[in-house]
Design a protein around this motif. Structure first.
Motif, PDB file in Angstrom:
ATOM      1  N   UNK A 105     122.209  25.820  35.704  1.00 39.86           N
ATOM      2  CA  UNK A 105     122.301  27.042  36.114  1.00 39.86           C
ATOM      3  C   UNK A 105     123.458  27.908  35.409  1.00 39.86           C
ATOM      4  N   UNK A 118     107.911  30.802  36.886  1.00 45.84           N
ATOM      5  CA  UNK A 118     109.381  30.764  36.928  1.00 45.84           C
ATOM      6  C   UNK A 118     110.388  30.998  35.787  1.00 45.84           C
ATOM      7  N   UNK A 119     111.242  31.533  35.839  1.00 49.73           N
ATOM      8  CA  UNK A 119     111.990  32.134  34.694  1.00 49.73           C
ATOM      9  C   UNK A 119     113.601  31.456  34.764  1.00 49.73           C
ATOM     10  N   UNK A 120     113.796  30.727  35.645  1.00 46.78           N
ATOM     11  CA  UNK A 120     115.151  29.999  35.503  1.00 46.78           C
ATOM     12  C   UNK A 120     114.858  28.874  34.555  1.00 46.78           C
ATOM     13  N   UNK A 121     116.099  28.331  34.064  1.00 52.84           N
ATOM     14  CA  UNK A 121     116.031  27.421  32.982  1.00 52.84           C
ATOM     15  C   UNK A 121     115.649  26.232  33.364  1.00 52.84           C
ATOM     16  N   UNK A 169     131.451  34.088  37.240  1.00 50.64           N
ATOM     17  CA  UNK A 169     130.997  32.992  37.878  1.00 50.64           C
ATOM     18  C   UNK A 169     131.854  31.595  37.508  1.00 50.64           C
ATOM     19  N   UNK A 178     121.289  35.501  23.058  1.00 53.45           N
ATOM     20  CA  UNK A 178     120.643  36.456  23.948  1.00 53.45           C
ATOM     21  C   UNK A 178     119.604  37.265  23.090  1.00 53.45           C
ATOM     22  N   UNK A 226     129.419  38.490  32.950  1.00 54.12           N
ATOM     23  CA  UNK A 226     128.789  37.892  34.296  1.00 54.12           C
ATOM     24  C   UNK A 226     129.017  36.409  34.199  1.00 54.12           C
ATOM     25  N   UNK A 242     122.874  33.534  30.230  1.00 55.14           N
ATOM     26  CA  UNK A 242     121.964  34.833  29.466  1.00 55.14           C
ATOM     27  C   UNK A 242     122.441  35.934  30.352  1.00 55.14           C
ATOM     28  N   UNK A 243     123.012  36.068  31.409  1.00 54.10           N
ATOM     29  CA  UNK A 243     123.186  37.293  32.167  1.00 54.10           C
ATOM     30  C   UNK A 243     124.043  38.052  31.212  1.00 54.10           C
ATOM     31  N   UNK A 276     131.416  34.743  32.711  1.00 56.82           N
ATOM     32  CA  UNK A 276     132.880  34.272  33.107  1.00 56.82           C
ATOM     33  C   UNK A 276     133.088  34.559  34.662  1.00 56.82           C
ATOM     34  N   UNK A 331     121.530  29.839  33.150  1.00 55.23           N
ATOM     35  CA  UNK A 331     121.219  31.197  33.803  1.00 55.23           C
ATOM     36  C   UNK A 331     122.059  32.156  33.691  1.00 55.23           C
ATOM     37  N   UNK A 332     123.317  31.608  34.177  1.00 53.20           N
ATOM     38  CA  UNK A 332     124.620  32.575  34.185  1.00 53.20           C
ATOM     39  C   UNK A 332     125.025  33.335  32.980  1.00 53.20           C
ATOM     40  N   UNK A 346     119.049  31.300  23.919  1.00 52.35           N
ATOM     41  CA  UNK A 346     119.823  31.794  25.059  1.00 52.35           C
ATOM     42  C   UNK A 346     121.187  32.101  24.512  1.00 52.35           C
TER      43      UNK A 346
END
Lengths: 219, 352
Positions: free
Chosen positions: B235, B296-299, B250, B104, B246, B241-242, B248, B238-239, B101
């Motif tokens: 969460x 599911x794919x969220x951590x 959020x 990435x 992205x 790995x985007x 920063x 999650x942000x 993660x």
């Protein structure tokens, strides 16, 4: 600071590699649509990053009350990280959010993403990915939205859709600052155009900007 | 306006549309059933593996005649070994998952930042000195040296983190640290008497057979605290790995968050490597294997599955180690390498 002014900018310089570009005193108000226009490499992205508060200018001052508030400033670009395989739904809801759970259903319906909600973002086409990013904006409704060439890879159908959604976001109260190569859109939809050329940022109000000017100046 | 162009109207549903709907319903049911049964199979495999591991000793299969709870072999050898295999497998899987993660990058592993090499360097160093003092390598000094080595690499990473801008730069920095430690280790090996080298070589093959209560306690402690803190900030992960922008946007501080990830993954790798030696492949392969059976794919949803997968691999590799009388790293690599090769070939079309 007056509540109608989201970003205050005092004249100064932005460092861009080994050169500087100059910007005058500027203001970003609530509900404005601002287009950032210029050739590749003039520093449009770098300028937007300064507005996000991620970079500090070499001289002058840029400040915003929104920098300390979570998720009030959105950043949209073309990038889709190839490692990330989160679900569409998870990506839309990422970030702090105060509204109730109803929001996500309405947003998914609006962007026709109901069937895709449990799919990895890697399976989406460019147009669908753009819809996910727009859905994020409608779900969170940030005060200021900065876009870095969001419509670059889109075909004309999606471009029309994108223009409609930007207008809708504006009526919902968001300020939109968008770096774009779409001069037509800039001349028609933007209240102000920030035009960057010869290491200068020049602000033009709505009726005074026309793509024609730029083409003449270039020659 | 645009939706009405693309979206089909609800009225023109033919028979085939109903079939498509039915097909979708069935496949959804199967999907849900598949994940539930995977959890069941995972739990069963774990139970069977633990029983096998309890029963399988150096003399082959068999439970002691007396009650198993009174047997010293069970309490002093088999139970600690089983616990350490499961916990270390789970820990390495989490460490590898966090590293993937952080960078990435699906091919990152717990050893990528040089933490493992640091531990090896420490053990090599202490082996050399032990030899010159005329004493043999003891377990305690080995553990101390491994801990000091891996933690100092972690410390160096933390110190230099401030000046490293990108994640790619961090990756190269970590790999270089690993090479540097590896080179020093080679030099120490050269200076060590040949008869004293066997302890070091044996350590570097990795094993769960030096398990003791304190080792299990420390590994469990670090594992639990890492899992709890990851769960609390899943969460943000999650942000993350985007992508940097992205994350920063959020409100995640990228430098603080990447440091946090290095700290969690690094301490987990350090404690496991110290007690079990540098174990290959479990950390690399487990996160991907977990994604095969978790939908599911969220951590937050993945974390238990990644742990279970890693624990299973650790446990069964240890069982195979005992059956084949092979070093642990040989077993994990024999199982793991073909898998990674297959994965790369499968991903080949996506530009890998």
């Amino acid at each position: 600071m007056d509540s109608n002014r989201w970003i205050g900018i005092e004249a100064g310089h932005v460092a861009l590699g080994n050169r500087l570009f100059h910007f005058p005193d500027l203001q970003v108000g609530a509900g404005e649509v601002i287009a950032v226009v210029g050739k590749n490499g003039v520093g449009k992205s770098v300028w937007l990053r300064h507005l996000m508060g991620w970079l500090t200018p070499a001289t002058g001052k840029i400040s915003s009350v929104l920098w300390n508030q979570k998720n009030q400033m959105a950043w949209v670009n073309n990038h889709r990280e190839s490692f990330a395989d989160l679900w569409v739904e998870d990506v839309i809801t990422l970030g702090e959010h105060s509204q109730d759970k109803q929001g996500i259903e309405a947003v998914l319906l609006k962007f026709d993403l109901k069937a895709k909600r449990e799919q990895s973002i890697q399976t989406l086409s460019d147009g669908e990915w753009m819809r996910v990013r727009m859905a994020r904006l409608f779900y969170h409704q940030p005060s200021v939205i900065l876009m870095d060439e969001p419509s670059a890879h889109l075909d004309f159908e999606y471009k029309i859709g994108w223009e409609g959604w930007v207008k809708e976001l504006q009526t919902l109260g968001s300020t939109i600052i968008c770096a774009t190569h779409d001069l037509q859109w800039a001349s028609e939809a933007a209240h102000k155009v920030w035009w960057i050329q010869d290491d200068q940022l020049i602000e033009m109000q709505h009726p005074h900007f026309h793509p024609h000017i730029l083409i003449k100046k270039d020659k | 306006m645009f939706c009405s162009i693309v979206g089909k109207s609800r009225n023109d549903r033919g028979l085939e549309q109903h079939f498509i709907e039915l097909y979708r319903l069935i496949s959804q049911l199967l999907d849900r059933y598949k994940e539930k049964s995977s959890w069941l199979i995972g739990g069963l495999l774990l139970a069977v593996g633990i029983v096998l591991s309890f029963g399988l000793g150096s003399t082959g299969w068999g439970f002691p005649r007396e009650s198993i709870l009174e047997s010293p072999i069970f309490w002093e050898i088999r139970l600690p070994r089983t616990a350490q295999a499961v916990l270390s497998g789970a820990g390495l899987a989490i460490a590898g998952w966090l590293m993937q993660a952080l960078f990435r990058n699906p091919l990152a592993s717990p050893s990528i930042l040089g933490v493992t090499n640091g531990a090896s360097l420490g053990v090599a160093w202490v082996t050399m000195f032990m030899a010159s003092w005329g004493s043999s390598l003891s377990g305690v000094s080995q553990i101390m040296a491994g801990a000091v080595g891996s933690l100092s690499v972690l410390l160096l990473l933390g110190l230099f983190k401030k000046w490293i801008q990108s994640v790619t730069g961090l990756l190269i920095f970590g790999v270089m640290l690993g090479h540097f430690a590896g080179a020093l280790e080679t030099i120490f090996q050269l200076w060590t008497e040949r008869e004293n080298l066997s302890g070091l070589i044996y350590w570097s093959m990795g094993s769960f057979d030096k398990a003791d209560a304190w080792g299990i306690f420390y590994i469990a402690l670090v594992l639990i605290s890492v899992v709890v803190s990851v769960k609390m900030r899943s969460r943000s992960l999650d942000a993350w790995v985007m992508g940097d922008d992205f994350a920063r946007s959020v409100g995640i501080s990228t430098s603080a968050f990447s440091f946090w990830l290095i700290l969690l993954s690094g301490s987990l790798t350090a404690v496991i490597t110290t007690y079990c030696g540098p174990i290959a492949f479990i950390g690399l392969a487990s996160p991907h294997l977990a994604k095969f059976w978790i939908k599911k794919r969220d951590h937050r949803s993945l974390i238990i599955g990644v742990m279970l997968t890693g624990g299973l691999i650790g446990l069964y590799c240890d069982i195979l180690t005992r059956c084949w009388h092979l070093p642990l790293n040989a077993v994990t690599s024999i199982v793991g390498a073909p898998w990674v090769m297959w994965w790369i070939i499968k991903k080949g079309r996506n530009g890998f």
